[in-house]
Design an enzyme around this catalytic site. Structure first.
Site, mmCIF file in Angstrom:
data_model
loop_
_atom_site.group_PDB
_atom_site.id
_atom_site.type_symbol
_atom_site.label_atom_id
_atom_site.label_comp_id
_atom_site.label_asym_id
_atom_site.label_seq_id
_atom_site.Cartn_x
_atom_site.Cartn_y
_atom_site.Cartn_z
ATOM 1 N N ASP A 335 0.841 -1.255 0.012
ATOM 2 C CA ASP A 335 -0.090 0.057 0.151
ATOM 3 C C ASP A 335 0.736 1.472 -0.029
ATOM 4 O O ASP A 335 1.974 1.407 0.600
ATOM 5 C CB ASP A 335 -1.030 0.052 1.368
ATOM 6 C CG ASP A 335 -1.562 1.271 1.305
ATOM 7 O OD1 ASP A 335 -2.520 1.653 0.838
ATOM 8 O OD2 ASP A 335 -1.331 2.273 2.326
ATOM 9 N N GLU A 390 1.349 -0.271 -5.222
ATOM 10 C CA GLU A 390 0.345 0.856 -5.325
ATOM 11 C C GLU A 390 1.283 1.946 -5.561
ATOM 12 O O GLU A 390 1.445 2.858 -4.409
ATOM 13 C CB GLU A 390 -0.660 0.864 -4.205
ATOM 14 C CG GLU A 390 -1.861 1.642 -4.291
ATOM 15 C CD GLU A 390 -2.547 2.444 -3.163
ATOM 16 O OE1 GLU A 390 -3.455 2.938 -3.412
ATOM 17 O OE2 GLU A 390 -1.747 2.503 -2.164
#
Length: 818
Positions: A335, A390
């Site tokens: 993330d 990401e």
């Protein structure tokens, strides 16, 4: 020898100095860890040293408890076992390590029993006594009298430990991810459990055609509403959803269905919550994180790890290996790594593709080194692992292997795609959509770096934002979805349903090498996500998924879901995501038509709001007649059935057109999409095999005695035709779809583990193997298919013996699940 990244992109030579800074840093750490620890894999086993670990001291059995608290003056282990008093002191081992040996009691039971809650009490450099949850705790529970979390010694008896039964699935080459949050995955207004998810959601994911689930909010986080992104205990699975053993059961269940399980890994930052998390673990602001402003993320109000501090690096790499080995996760979505790549965390920056935006003074080299080490470790421990970055910036080489000079990720998220569609729906009218801009955004990716395409994720579903369905239909999501009270869809709903289907197919077809959706978005979930908080009275009403809406035959949500299911089934059969052959043959802005070829299929889209076209000529690259296998206008998808002709009749190939050697003429109704396949690919019927894993799950060693009960239609009535698996295979010749049950030798039903009614469904001609808990694979597995031998059959296998069964009255089109 030049690195592969420079061969693929010679322009990277201009910034080679900084690229070699991270490569050389990575190599230095690899060599250092070999000298100091025996290698990176041994280094990443800190959980065998820190926290609680069984052992012996002076021939006495017990447990060692160890923590890293480099600036502590004194450390005590406190908890229920010693009435939270300073009676169990830790001793400094040097290098910031503190340890205590806890001998077993005289009766052989541990001093700190299973489920015992505890903390460490630390004397800071200033002489203050503080209490902290142990950084390496394997579980944390909330004390509802204080609302604070305590560490938990999780050490169940051997008979209570979950034992994995099923093998990891193979890494899918056509990766399709269902992004999910276990806690909010219930129809009921509650926190769903791992058991709920295993029973209710995993079969649904498989039935919809996805082969991977990406789990959010796995690691413990004190604040439920943070969506799992402010982690407080990195080695502890979230306790709201159940126990560690129940999480293992859920992952094993996913594996039994052939579903790869990915974890949303948050190493970009840590919660700033010092009472429950890592921040100020030893009383300073520079224990696990950087001190001062460098250690604080201003937009997230969180703390930034010091990635190349020795014990911090051990902590993070051990965390990666822990989830892979203890819980059998199959990979990670890292993330927020844009925050890691740049010292500015990407705040206030725009990225247009110029290399000066990625390299220079803003590059955070220590984070680059960590990401290379983490990817190297993951793929060493589990070669089949999947890692996803990401990154919104588009950092070059992010998805090239470490040995090539890249960061080592397998995929990046194509974050520009959802932004584009939201902007189109928010700011312009349909007739202003630019077909060239849309196709450019969908195809604008770095050569040999795979991307995961998606229309929307959880980001668009949270309160304050809108999903595609909401942008398209707004209030009529609530008032215009009843077929019973409104047999004719309103113009708003008709437009919304049409564009929702078209956008999803376009993104799956053209947007990348993999695909992702957030749970519920496939059927246009009508409610945003709003976690329990004081402002909503701590309600779970908007923190759930209304699966019931998509199953209600009186509501139009069923059409969104039916299309998504068939769209995924179509890709599973023809696997265009695996094809590097991709050619956009048409992007006509006046006609609002997009056409492209991929993997031997032709995709045609007419985005015009009101203009339909007859005999619309589209250039193609092959000299073969074609047939339609999927279109968005079918009645079972809420359409008008205007393209039915193409499903049962072939389109003849014509002469060259617009720089393509051949062409075809199609009917393109307004706001519709269709997929065409070469007629030769659809020949040969359907072949069904049974895999060893499926048979073993039912106590069988062969397919002898197993009967396939095929549903047929004769004179308008349903009939069942029994067929034996003689030689391990059943062949359904001259048919393109099938619905059937399996009956074992003793008459028991061998259920489809991914079906609502225990039946198996095949929607397209081809070869299928039933594996695991009862799910269909589109390509037979050579090592598992019973009755298969090496040879020539559709390029894969041939069969020893088959049953030929021409249907007496095949159903038109493809059957829809009831």
């Amino acid at each position: 020898m030049a690195l592969k990244i420079f061969e693929l992109d010679p322009s990277l030579e201009s910034v080679s100095g900084q690229i070699f800074d991270r490569i050389n840093g990575y190599k230095w750490w690899k060599e250092e860890l070999v000298k100091q620890e025996g290698g990176i894999e041994q280094f990443a086993e800190g959980y065998k040293t820190f926290g609680f670990n069984r052992g012996e001291k002076d021939n006495v059995k017990g447990a060692f408890f160890r923590e890293w608290l480099p600036n502590a003056k004194q450390v005590f282990l406190i908890g229920e076992f010693n009435k939270w008093e300073n009676t169990t002191a830790l001793t400094s081992e040097g290098f910031g390590r503190w340890v205590v040996f806890l001998p077993d009691k005289e009766d052989g039971t541990p001093m700190v029993p299973h489920k015992c809650q505890l903390k460490v009490r630390v004397e800071t450099p200033e002489g203050q006594m503080i209490e902290r949850v142990p950084a390496w705790t394997k579980l944390a529970w909330q004390d509802h009298t204080t609302n604070l979390f305590n560490g938990v010694n999780w050490e169940p008896a051997k008979e209570d430990q979950y034992t994995f039964v099923h093998k990891r699935p193979l890494n899918p080459d056509n990766l399709k991810i269902y992004e999910a949050h276990v806690g909010m995955a219930s129809v009921e207004a509650k926190v769903a459990t791992y058991a709920d998810f295993a029973r209710d959601v995993l079969p649904r994911i498989k039935r919809l055609g996805y082969n991977a689930v990406q789990l959010m909010a796995v690691a413990e986080h004190a604040h439920y509403g943070c969506f799992g992104y402010h982690v407080t205990s990195f080695f502890a699975p979230s306790s709201r959803q159940g126990t560690p053993e129940e999480l293992k059961m859920m992952i094993d269940t996913a594996h039994s269905l052939g579903i790869v399980v990915l974890m949303d890994l948050v190493h970009a930052h840590a919660s700033s919550n010092a009472l429950d998390g890592l921040a100020q673990q030893d009383g300073t602001d520079h224990c696990y994180t950087h001190g001062g402003p460098k250690g604080h993320h201003t937009e997230w109000d969180s703390k930034i790890f010091h990635y190349t501090k020795y014990e911090v690096l051990r902590f993070l790499l051990s965390n990666v290996k822990w989830w892979l080995e203890e819980y059998k996760f199959d990979g990670f979505r890292f993330d927020g790594i844009t925050s890691m790549l740049y010292q500015s965390h990407g705040i206030g920056k725009g990225y247009t593709g110029g290399y000066h935006e990625y390299f220079g003074d803003d590059a955070e080299i220590e984070s680059h080194i960590y990401l290379m080490l983490a990817n190297d470790l993951i793929h060493s421990v589990l070669p089949s692992a999947i890692t996803i970055g990401e990154d919104v910036s588009g950092m070059p080489t992010l998805c090239r292997p470490v040995e090539d000079g890249g960061f080592g990720f397998d995929y990046r998220l194509a974050m520009a795609i959802p932004d584009m569609f939201i902007k189109l729906l928010k700011e312009g009218t349909d007739d202003a959509w630019d077909m060239g801009h849309i196709t450019h955004t969908l195809t604008n990716r770095r050569y040999k770096e795979k991307v995961i395409a998606y229309c929307e994720s959880h980001d668009q579903a949270i309160v304050g934002d809108k999903t595609l369905a909401f942008w398209l239909m707004d209030a009529e999501m609530y008032t215009g979805m009843s077929i019973k009270t409104q047999p004719q869809a309103s113009l708003v709903v008709d437009r919304g349903l049409s564009l929702h289907k078209m956008i999803r197919l376009l993104v799956l077809g053209l947007g990348g090498e993999a695909y992702l959706t957030f749970m519920g978005n496939e059927f246009g979930h009508p409610e945003w996500i709003d976690f329990p908080r004081p402002e909503n009275g701590w309600s779970h009403d908007k923190c759930r998924r209304r699966w019931d809406l998509a199953e209600d035959v009186h509501l139009r949500y069923q059409f969104f879901q039916a299309f998504d299911e068939l769209m995924q089934a179509c890709e599973n059969r023809f696997k265009w995501l695996t094809s590097e052959e991709q050619y956009v043959s048409l992007k006509d802005n006046k006609d609002k038509v997009i056409a492209f070829e991929r993997g031997g299929l032709l995709f045609a889209f007419n985005f015009h709001p009101c203009q339909s076209y007859s005999d619309y000529q589209i250039g193609v690259g092959w000299d073969e007649p074609m047939r339609c296998v999927l279109d968005s206008d079918e009645s079972r998808f809420g359409g008008q059935n205007r393209l039915e002709h193409g499903h049962v009749n072939v389109f003849p190939v014509l002469g060259g057109f617009k720089e393509r050697p051949h062409s075809v003429k199609l009917y393109l109704p307004a706001r519709t999409a269709q997929v065409l396949v070469k007629e030769s690919v659809l020949q040969g019927g359907i072949r069904i095999l049974l895999a060893e894993s499926f048979l073993a799950g039912h106590g069988l060693t062969s397919a002898d005695g197993v009967v396939l009960q095929l549903e047929t239609v004769k004179d308008g009535k349903k009939e069942v035709a029994p067929m034996k698996f003689e030689g391990g295979c059943v062949e359904l010749a001259q048919t393109s779809n099938a619905t059937f049950a399996l009956v074992g030798p003793t008459g028991d039903i061998l259920k489809c583990g991914a079906s609502k009614d225990e039946l198996f469904r095949v929607y397209f001609p081809g070869d299928y193997t039933i594996s695991g808990k009862g799910y269909l694979e589109n390509t037979p597995a050579k090592d598992e298919a019973i009755g298969a031998v090496e040879g020539q059959h559709r390029g894969t296998l041939r069969w020893r013996q088959v049953n030929h069964f021409p249907l007496q009255a095949a159903m038109p089109g493809f059957p829809m699940e009831s």
